[in-house]
Design a protein around this motif. Structure first.
Motif, PDB file in Angstrom:
ATOM      1  N   VAL A  25      61.274  37.218  49.239  1.00 44.53           N
ATOM      2  CA  VAL A  25      62.415  36.644  48.533  1.00 44.53           C
ATOM      3  C   VAL A  25      61.985  36.155  47.149  1.00 44.53           C
ATOM      4  O   VAL A  25      62.741  36.272  46.180  1.00 44.53           O
ATOM      5  CB  VAL A  25      63.041  35.505  49.367  1.00 44.53           C
ATOM      6  N   ASP A  26      60.781  35.630  47.046  1.00 43.78           N
ATOM      7  CA  ASP A  26      60.295  35.109  45.765  1.00 43.78           C
ATOM      8  C   ASP A  26      60.259  36.173  44.677  1.00 43.78           C
ATOM      9  O   ASP A  26      60.516  35.874  43.507  1.00 43.78           O
ATOM     10  CB  ASP A  26      58.896  34.508  45.921  1.00 43.78           C
ATOM     11  N   THR A  29      63.690  36.430  43.333  1.00 46.27           N
ATOM     12  CA  THR A  29      64.074  35.147  42.729  1.00 46.27           C
ATOM     13  C   THR A  29      63.446  34.982  41.356  1.00 46.27           C
ATOM     14  O   THR A  29      64.108  34.528  40.410  1.00 46.27           O
ATOM     15  CB  THR A  29      63.655  33.991  43.653  1.00 46.27           C
ATOM     16  N   VAL A  30      62.189  35.334  41.227  1.00 41.07           N
ATOM     17  CA  VAL A  30      61.507  35.231  39.929  1.00 41.07           C
ATOM     18  C   VAL A  30      62.181  36.139  38.902  1.00 41.07           C
ATOM     19  O   VAL A  30      62.411  35.738  37.757  1.00 41.07           O
ATOM     20  CB  VAL A  30      60.003  35.574  40.079  1.00 41.07           C
ATOM     21  N   ILE A  32      65.322  37.258  38.889  1.00 42.64           N
ATOM     22  CA  ILE A  32      66.658  36.748  38.564  1.00 42.64           C
ATOM     23  C   ILE A  32      66.573  35.503  37.685  1.00 42.64           C
ATOM     24  O   ILE A  32      67.321  35.362  36.714  1.00 42.64           O
ATOM     25  CB  ILE A  32      67.445  36.466  39.862  1.00 42.64           C
ATOM     26  N   GLU A  33      65.657  34.602  38.014  1.00 44.01           N
ATOM     27  CA  GLU A  33      65.512  33.376  37.218  1.00 44.01           C
ATOM     28  C   GLU A  33      65.131  33.713  35.781  1.00 44.01           C
ATOM     29  O   GLU A  33      65.630  33.111  34.835  1.00 44.01           O
ATOM     30  CB  GLU A  33      64.462  32.467  37.862  1.00 44.01           C
ATOM     31  N   HIS A  36      68.144  34.944  33.897  1.00 39.29           N
ATOM     32  CA  HIS A  36      68.964  33.794  33.502  1.00 39.29           C
ATOM     33  C   HIS A  36      68.354  33.094  32.279  1.00 39.29           C
ATOM     34  O   HIS A  36      69.083  32.720  31.347  1.00 39.29           O
ATOM     35  CB  HIS A  36      69.078  32.782  34.653  1.00 39.29           C
ATOM     36  N   ARG A  60      54.357  39.371  38.852  1.00 37.74           N
ATOM     37  CA  ARG A  60      54.828  39.671  40.217  1.00 37.74           C
ATOM     38  C   ARG A  60      53.881  40.635  40.914  1.00 37.74           C
ATOM     39  O   ARG A  60      53.600  40.493  42.100  1.00 37.74           O
ATOM     40  CB  ARG A  60      56.247  40.234  40.185  1.00 37.74           C
ATOM     41  N   SER A 103      62.423  44.627  43.587  1.00 35.90           N
ATOM     42  CA  SER A 103      62.659  43.602  42.565  1.00 35.90           C
ATOM     43  C   SER A 103      62.446  44.160  41.158  1.00 35.90           C
ATOM     44  O   SER A 103      62.907  43.573  40.184  1.00 35.90           O
ATOM     45  CB  SER A 103      61.767  42.384  42.796  1.00 35.90           C
ATOM     46  N   VAL A 107      67.005  44.987  41.654  1.00 33.16           N
ATOM     47  CA  VAL A 107      67.443  43.684  41.142  1.00 33.16           C
ATOM     48  C   VAL A 107      67.934  43.791  39.696  1.00 33.16           C
ATOM     49  O   VAL A 107      69.011  43.274  39.374  1.00 33.16           O
ATOM     50  CB  VAL A 107      66.336  42.616  41.309  1.00 33.16           C
TER      51      VAL A 107
END
Length: 184
Positions: A25-26, A29-30, A32-33, A36, A60, A103, A107
């Protein structure tokens, strides 16, 4: 992938997937963050996605390789320990590789479809904490050689102190007998 390597879904491979789920999941998340964060800097959605992918792909990858490296010693085990831990290690490695691939590809595509620039909100305590943390990291990175030397010193000290005390057997002899004696 497990099937191609001659393994099945069993308790150990499912355990490996359970171990890896947080890191899986990380990865997303990285990504997407960072998208943003780039959009908050004023970049267009497409440019933010490209910049975020450029900035996070190597970190990553290194995080994924670090997790996978932990399981490499299982390939040097012998006997029942090898039979138990190699499938677990392979499950983690395959899951981590799939996570990195998704990812890095899926993603960003989903971000292009669904993410919209957020309206600017006022600064929160978390933003102030983040700024303080960035300043601290900046100062630490200015003294990179000292930081690496300190890390190496602590690592060597831990290995020298703890290394001789570590067991090497997967099923220590006498452990069950000692446990049974304590129960009586």
């Amino acid at each position: 992938s497990l099937w191609l390597s001659g393994h099945t879904l069993n308790l150990m491979t499912l355990g490996g997937l359970a171990l890896a789920v947080g890191v899986l999941v990380d990865e997303a998340t990285v990504a997407i963050e960072q998208i943003h964060a780039q959009m908050a800097r004023g970049l267009s959605r497409g440019r933010a996605i490209l910049e975020a992918s450029r900035l996070t792909s190597v970190p990553r990858l290194l995080a994924m390789l670090s997790v996978v490296a932990v399981f490499v010693p299982s390939f040097f085990m012998q006997g029942i320990a090898r039979q138990l831990f190699v499938p677990l290690s392979l499950a983690v490695a395959f899951a981590m590789a799939a996570s990195y691939l998704l990812s890095s590809t899926l993603v960003p595509v989903l971000a292009a479809w669904f993410m919209h620039p957020a309206a600017h909100v006022r600064e929160t305590w978390l933003d102030r904490l983040k700024a303080r943390y960035q300043r601290l990291l900046g100062r630490l990175l200015e003294r990179r050689a000292l930081l690496v030397a300190g890390y190496l010193l602590v690592t060597v000290a831990v290995v020298v102190v703890a290394g001789p005390r570590l067991g090497t057997e997967i099923f220590p002899t006498g452990g069950v007998q000692q446990f049974q004696v304590r129960l009586r």
